[in-house]
Design a protein around this motif. Structure first.
Motif, mmCIF file in Angstrom:
data_model
loop_
_atom_site.group_PDB
_atom_site.id
_atom_site.type_symbol
_atom_site.label_atom_id
_atom_site.label_comp_id
_atom_site.label_asym_id
_atom_site.label_seq_id
_atom_site.Cartn_x
_atom_site.Cartn_y
_atom_site.Cartn_z
ATOM 1 N N GLU A 104 -6.012 -17.491 3.831
ATOM 2 C CA GLU A 104 -6.520 -17.097 5.143
ATOM 3 C C GLU A 104 -5.568 -17.556 6.248
ATOM 4 O OE1 GLU A 104 -11.300 -17.434 4.000
ATOM 5 O OE2 GLU A 104 -10.350 -18.877 5.356
ATOM 6 N N ALA A 105 -5.094 -18.798 6.129
ATOM 7 C CA ALA A 105 -4.236 -19.360 7.171
ATOM 8 C C ALA A 105 -2.904 -18.620 7.275
ATOM 9 C CB ALA A 105 -4.001 -20.849 6.898
ATOM 10 N N ALA A 126 1.866 -13.684 2.820
ATOM 11 C CA ALA A 126 0.489 -13.191 2.770
ATOM 12 C C ALA A 126 0.439 -11.737 2.343
ATOM 13 C CB ALA A 126 -0.170 -13.375 4.138
ATOM 14 N N ARG A 127 1.443 -10.950 2.713
ATOM 15 C CA ARG A 127 1.444 -9.530 2.368
ATOM 16 C C ARG A 127 1.569 -9.300 0.866
ATOM 17 N NH1 ARG A 127 3.945 -8.840 7.582
ATOM 18 N NH2 ARG A 127 6.021 -9.290 6.773
ATOM 19 N N PRO A 133 -9.500 -6.724 4.011
ATOM 20 C CA PRO A 133 -8.407 -6.125 4.790
ATOM 21 C C PRO A 133 -8.721 -6.085 6.283
ATOM 22 C CG PRO A 133 -8.872 -4.813 2.830
ATOM 23 C CD PRO A 133 -9.966 -5.834 2.935
ATOM 24 N N GLY A 134 -7.754 -6.532 7.066
ATOM 25 C CA GLY A 134 -7.866 -6.438 8.511
ATOM 26 C C GLY A 134 -8.564 -7.584 9.198
ATOM 27 N N GLU A 160 -5.297 -4.031 -3.169
ATOM 28 C CA GLU A 160 -5.248 -2.934 -4.131
ATOM 29 C C GLU A 160 -4.341 -3.271 -5.303
ATOM 30 O OE1 GLU A 160 -3.700 1.658 -4.361
ATOM 31 O OE2 GLU A 160 -4.926 1.086 -2.626
ATOM 32 N N ARG A 161 -3.210 -3.907 -5.033
ATOM 33 C CA ARG A 161 -2.301 -4.272 -6.122
ATOM 34 C C ARG A 161 -2.986 -5.225 -7.094
ATOM 35 N NH1 ARG A 161 0.644 -8.481 -7.371
ATOM 36 N NH2 ARG A 161 0.105 -9.522 -5.425
ATOM 37 N N ILE A 162 -3.713 -6.223 -6.554
ATOM 38 C CA ILE A 162 -4.398 -7.198 -7.399
ATOM 39 C C ILE A 162 -5.496 -6.525 -8.213
ATOM 40 C CG2 ILE A 162 -5.850 -9.268 -7.376
ATOM 41 C CD1 ILE A 162 -4.325 -10.110 -4.827
ATOM 42 N N LEU A 163 -6.268 -5.659 -7.562
ATOM 43 C CA LEU A 163 -7.391 -5.015 -8.247
ATOM 44 C C LEU A 163 -6.932 -4.008 -9.300
ATOM 45 C CD1 LEU A 163 -9.832 -4.598 -5.249
ATOM 46 C CD2 LEU A 163 -10.260 -5.896 -7.337
ATOM 47 N N ARG A 164 -5.860 -3.282 -9.002
ATOM 48 C CA ARG A 164 -5.334 -2.348 -9.993
ATOM 49 C C ARG A 164 -4.967 -3.080 -11.283
ATOM 50 N NH1 ARG A 164 -3.549 2.856 -9.045
ATOM 51 N NH2 ARG A 164 -3.783 3.632 -6.907
#
Length: 324
Positions: free
Chosen positions: A226-227, A286-287, A116-117, A292-296
């Motif tokens: 990434e791009a 990209a958003r 993130p960031g 967190e959504r993927i990991l949950r």
């Protein structure tokens, strides 16, 4: 291949009190994961990062007989797990097909994510980052290993098509690999950046006009994510990895040949309004890969709860709350 120390792995497993195993490789460590699964009777899952049949065929030159043998080995290996995770729908269909025979209920699509960031549009001056170029120079960027299996031999074809309409276009390649010298020979004015820290990559993405991704067997394509996180449109082949990330015409270009890729990149570079629209589309897409959504979802499918933040109570002193 590195052979793991099974006794050391077993010690780490026991002392850590682990209750799940996730194997991220089909090699010796994958076999070690299956050993731990049976030794301690805990659920184990595999994670398919690489399209092994495609890699074996394209990079190793496997014929039909060798590919059949590899498929049988993979089928036996994957069936040893409770379930698995893949990075695209095509691999899920393959693993649950009659050829591989895995239960569709136990094979799940997940995605990679970015720190993130870190990857976001960066304020940069192209002429300072890439000496010899001007702010108006059309820039095609490639990031990754420079090798045959990554499709880098197609980059000169793409550049030639673009230069047919934009003679001043330049190709920037970031990465190393066995085919660097042959690529330099094919593109005499190639700008080659052998290695940069990850923290500097967003500046290069932000200084380019389009990322060219000519690989045909990547299961996901992290550089594409990434791009677009930096607002850079991506031109890639219409294959399983890029299809999971890009929306054709909105956040990137999905093409069927290097010639088509070059023509569509030229169209994009010549249409300022389309470029601006695709930059917006890239950032919006990209958003959707929010960590967190993927990991949950990942933890849920592995049978684990999402770790809740500790409850906090106000101090009444206008200071930071103190964890209970």
């Amino acid at each position: 291949l590195r052979l793991p120390d099974l006794l050391e792995l077993q010690r780490v497993f026991v002392e850590g009190g682990y209750t799940r195993i996730l194997s991220s490789t089909e090699g010796p460590l994958g076999l070690a994961a299956l050993y731990l699964r049976h030794a301690f009777q805990v659920p184990a899952f595999f994670f398919m990062h690489t399209d092994w049949p495609a890699f074996a065929q394209q990079a190793l030159g496997f014929g039909t007989e060798s590919l059949d043998r590899l498929t049988r080995m993979l089928r036996l290996y994957y069936r040893g797990f409770e379930g698995g995770f893949v990075l695209n729908d095509e691999h899920r269909r393959w693993l649950t097909s009659r050829e591989m025979g895995l239960d569709p209920r136990h094979v799940h699509v997940t995605h990679h994510w970015l720190e993130p960031g870190l990857f976001r549009p960066a304020a940069t001056r192209r002429e300072e980052l890439l000496p010899g170029l001007s702010a108006d120079t059309p820039v095609l960027l490639y990031v990754g290993r420079v090798s045959r299996e990554k499709g880098t031999a197609d980059l000169p074809v793409v550049l030639r098509e673009v230069r047919g309409r934009l003679p001043g276009a330049r190709l920037v390649v970031i990465g190393t690999g066995p085919d660097v010298e042959s690529l330099k020979a094919a593109v005499e004015d190639l700008i080659h950046v052998p290695w940069i820290d990850q923290e500097r990559l967003p500046a290069y993405y932000s200084a380019a006009d389009v990322l060219v991704l000519p690989s045909t067997f990547d299961t996901f394509g992290r550089v594409a994510l990434e791009a677009i996180s930096c607002g850079l449109p991506v031109a890639a082949y219409d294959v399983k990895g890029p299809r999971e990330i890009l929306v054709d015409g909105a956040s990137g270009l999905l093409c069927r040949s290097s010639e088509e890729m070059g023509r569509r990149v030229a169209d994009l570079l010549l249409d300022g309004e389309a470029r601006r629209g695709m930059t917006v589309g890239a950032l919006e897409r990209a958003r959707q890969f929010e960590p967190e959504r993927i990991l949950r979802r990942f933890l849920e499918l592995a049978g684990l709860p999402w770790p809740e933040a500790p409850e906090r109570e106000p101090t009444g002193l206008g200071l930071e709350p103190v964890p209970r």
